[in-house]
Motif scaffolding. Structure first.
Motif, PDB file in Angstrom:
ATOM      1  N   LEU A   1       0.724  -5.824   4.498  1.00 19.52           N
ATOM      2  CA  LEU A   1       0.564  -6.139   5.918  1.00 19.52           C
ATOM      3  C   LEU A   1      -0.785  -5.694   6.479  1.00 19.52           C
ATOM      4  CD1 LEU A   1       4.162  -5.316   7.146  1.00 19.52           C
ATOM      5  CD2 LEU A   1       3.207  -7.528   6.512  1.00 19.52           C
ATOM      6  N   ILE A   2      -1.505  -4.888   5.753  1.00 25.29           N
ATOM      7  CA  ILE A   2      -2.829  -4.437   6.182  1.00 25.29           C
ATOM      8  C   ILE A   2      -3.910  -5.475   5.841  1.00 25.29           C
ATOM      9  CG2 ILE A   2      -3.505  -3.191   4.092  1.00 25.29           C
ATOM     10  CD1 ILE A   2      -4.430  -0.928   6.027  1.00 25.29           C
ATOM     11  N   ASN A   3      -3.595  -6.413   4.974  1.00 26.31           N
ATOM     12  CA  ASN A   3      -4.530  -7.457   4.563  1.00 26.31           C
ATOM     13  C   ASN A   3      -5.002  -8.249   5.783  1.00 26.31           C
ATOM     14  OD1 ASN A   3      -4.682 -10.565   3.841  1.00 26.31           O
ATOM     15  ND2 ASN A   3      -5.394  -9.422   2.053  1.00 26.31           N
TER      16      ASN A   3
ATOM     17  N   GLY B   1      12.238 -10.799   1.414  1.00 23.36           N
ATOM     18  CA  GLY B   1      12.418  -9.373   1.159  1.00 23.36           C
ATOM     19  C   GLY B   1      11.138  -8.759   0.630  1.00 23.36           C
ATOM     20  N   TYR B   2      11.295  -7.714  -0.126  1.00 23.33           N
ATOM     21  CA  TYR B   2      10.172  -6.947  -0.652  1.00 23.33           C
ATOM     22  C   TYR B   2       9.330  -7.770  -1.623  1.00 23.33           C
ATOM     23  CZ  TYR B   2       7.706  -3.244  -3.159  1.00 23.33           C
ATOM     24  OH  TYR B   2       6.733  -2.466  -3.737  1.00 23.33           O
ATOM     25  N   THR B   3       8.027  -7.740  -1.431  1.00 25.88           N
ATOM     26  CA  THR B   3       7.087  -8.339  -2.371  1.00 25.88           C
ATOM     27  C   THR B   3       5.779  -7.567  -2.292  1.00 25.88           C
ATOM     28  OG1 THR B   3       5.941 -10.330  -3.112  1.00 25.88           O
ATOM     29  CG2 THR B   3       6.186 -10.063  -0.736  1.00 25.88           C
TER      30      THR B   3
ATOM     31  N   ARG C   1       7.082   1.326   3.548  1.00 25.39           N
ATOM     32  CA  ARG C   1       5.747   1.923   3.682  1.00 25.39           C
ATOM     33  C   ARG C   1       4.767   1.261   2.716  1.00 25.39           C
ATOM     34  NH1 ARG C   1       9.121   3.944   6.531  1.00 25.39           N
ATOM     35  NH2 ARG C   1       8.641   1.959   7.499  1.00 25.39           N
ATOM     36  N   ARG C   2       5.213   0.948   1.515  1.00 23.78           N
ATOM     37  CA  ARG C   2       4.331   0.298   0.531  1.00 23.78           C
ATOM     38  C   ARG C   2       3.873  -1.068   1.022  1.00 23.78           C
ATOM     39  NH1 ARG C   2       5.870  -0.390  -5.259  1.00 23.78           N
ATOM     40  NH2 ARG C   2       3.661  -0.798  -5.388  1.00 23.78           N
TER      41      ARG C   2
ATOM     42  N   PHE D   1      12.599  -5.997   9.534  1.00 26.60           N
ATOM     43  CA  PHE D   1      13.649  -4.989   9.431  1.00 26.60           C
ATOM     44  C   PHE D   1      13.175  -3.923   8.454  1.00 26.60           C
ATOM     45  CE2 PHE D   1      15.780  -8.882  10.731  1.00 26.60           C
ATOM     46  CZ  PHE D   1      16.489  -8.430  11.836  1.00 26.60           C
ATOM     47  N   SER D   2      13.073  -2.715   8.975  1.00 29.19           N
ATOM     48  CA  SER D   2      12.497  -1.599   8.239  1.00 29.19           C
ATOM     49  C   SER D   2      13.431  -0.402   8.344  1.00 29.19           C
ATOM     50  CB  SER D   2      11.128  -1.281   8.857  1.00 29.19           C
ATOM     51  OG  SER D   2      10.531  -0.173   8.243  1.00 29.19           O
ATOM     52  N   GLY D   3      13.041   0.666   7.683  1.00 28.63           N
ATOM     53  CA  GLY D   3      13.809   1.899   7.769  1.00 28.63           C
ATOM     54  C   GLY D   3      12.892   3.107   7.761  1.00 28.63           C
ATOM     55  N   ILE D   4      13.305   4.138   8.439  1.00 28.49           N
ATOM     56  CA  ILE D   4      12.530   5.374   8.463  1.00 28.49           C
ATOM     57  C   ILE D   4      12.401   5.925   7.051  1.00 28.49           C
ATOM     58  CG2 ILE D   4      12.516   7.782   9.295  1.00 28.49           C
ATOM     59  CD1 ILE D   4      14.117   6.686  11.777  1.00 28.49           C
ATOM     60  N   ALA D   5      13.472   5.869   6.299  1.00 28.94           N
ATOM     61  CA  ALA D   5      13.494   6.428   4.950  1.00 28.94           C
ATOM     62  C   ALA D   5      13.194   5.379   3.872  1.00 28.94           C
ATOM     63  CB  ALA D   5      14.853   7.068   4.693  1.00 28.94           C
ATOM     64  N   CYS D   6      12.613   4.269   4.240  1.00 24.69           N
ATOM     65  CA  CYS D   6      12.380   3.152   3.305  1.00 24.69           C
ATOM     66  C   CYS D   6      10.999   3.253   2.661  1.00 24.69           C
ATOM     67  CB  CYS D   6      12.523   1.832   4.063  1.00 24.69           C
ATOM     68  SG  CYS D   6      12.146   0.377   3.088  1.00 24.69           S
TER      69      CYS D   6
END
Length: 160
Positions: free
Chosen positions: A69-71, A147-149, A62-63, A53-58
């Motif tokens: 997630l690029i790892n 959530g965010y980590t 992006r971080r 679950f993401s957001g355009i303005a989040c």
């Protein structure tokens, strides 16, 4: 002429062979999400579903995309074990009528992609903040949420 033929065959073979590491993960929101169809697909592939679950303005979304997630190890695990479904909760585009839902909180019909995704997030994770990940078994049971980590090891542990 034979030389060109063999070169074309060689190019076709090389381009058709790709490793898991070369595959890219898309974080673009899904506009035509059918949860039942996704669960059926997961069942056929013997995988779980990883809802993102993401957001355009989040900004934090992006971080996490750019740093976690690029790892390669995380990408490899996602590609091997999950069907990844990115869902944008602030997408104002209209959903197809077949995807409209009745709101859990009012008598309104949810007609926008973001509204529908947001309700699904709240229903499955009891949270409305992003980024949020939910691992869902192919029989629709929520196995885990996160959530965010910014800790790659913590995220990998969540996936395992």
């Amino acid at each position: 002429m034979k030389k060109i033929y063999y070169i074309l065959i060689a190019i076709a073979i090389v381009t058709s062979c790709s490793t898991e590491e070369e595959k890219e993960i898309s974080f673009e929101g899904v506009n035509d999400f059918d949860f039942t169809q996704t669960l059926n697909n997961a069942r056929k592939k013997d995988k779980s579903v990883l809802l993102y679950f993401s957001g355009i303005a989040c900004v934090n979304c992006r971080r996490i995309e750019e740093e976690i997630l690029i790892n390669q190890e995380i990408k490899k695990t996602i590609l091997k074990d999950y069907i990844l479904v990115p869902l944008v909760v602030d997408d104002r585009a209209s959903a197809e009528k077949k995807h409209w839902k009745l709101s859990m909180f009012s008598d309104d019909t949810l007609k926008r992609i973001g509204e529908i995704n947001s309700q699904l997030q709240i229903e499955l994770t009891q949270s409305g903040s992003q980024p949020k990940f939910a691992i869902v078994s192919n029989n629709k049971k929520v196995l885990s949420t996160m959530g965010y980590t910014m800790d790659r090891n913590e995220f990998l542990k969540f996936l395992e």
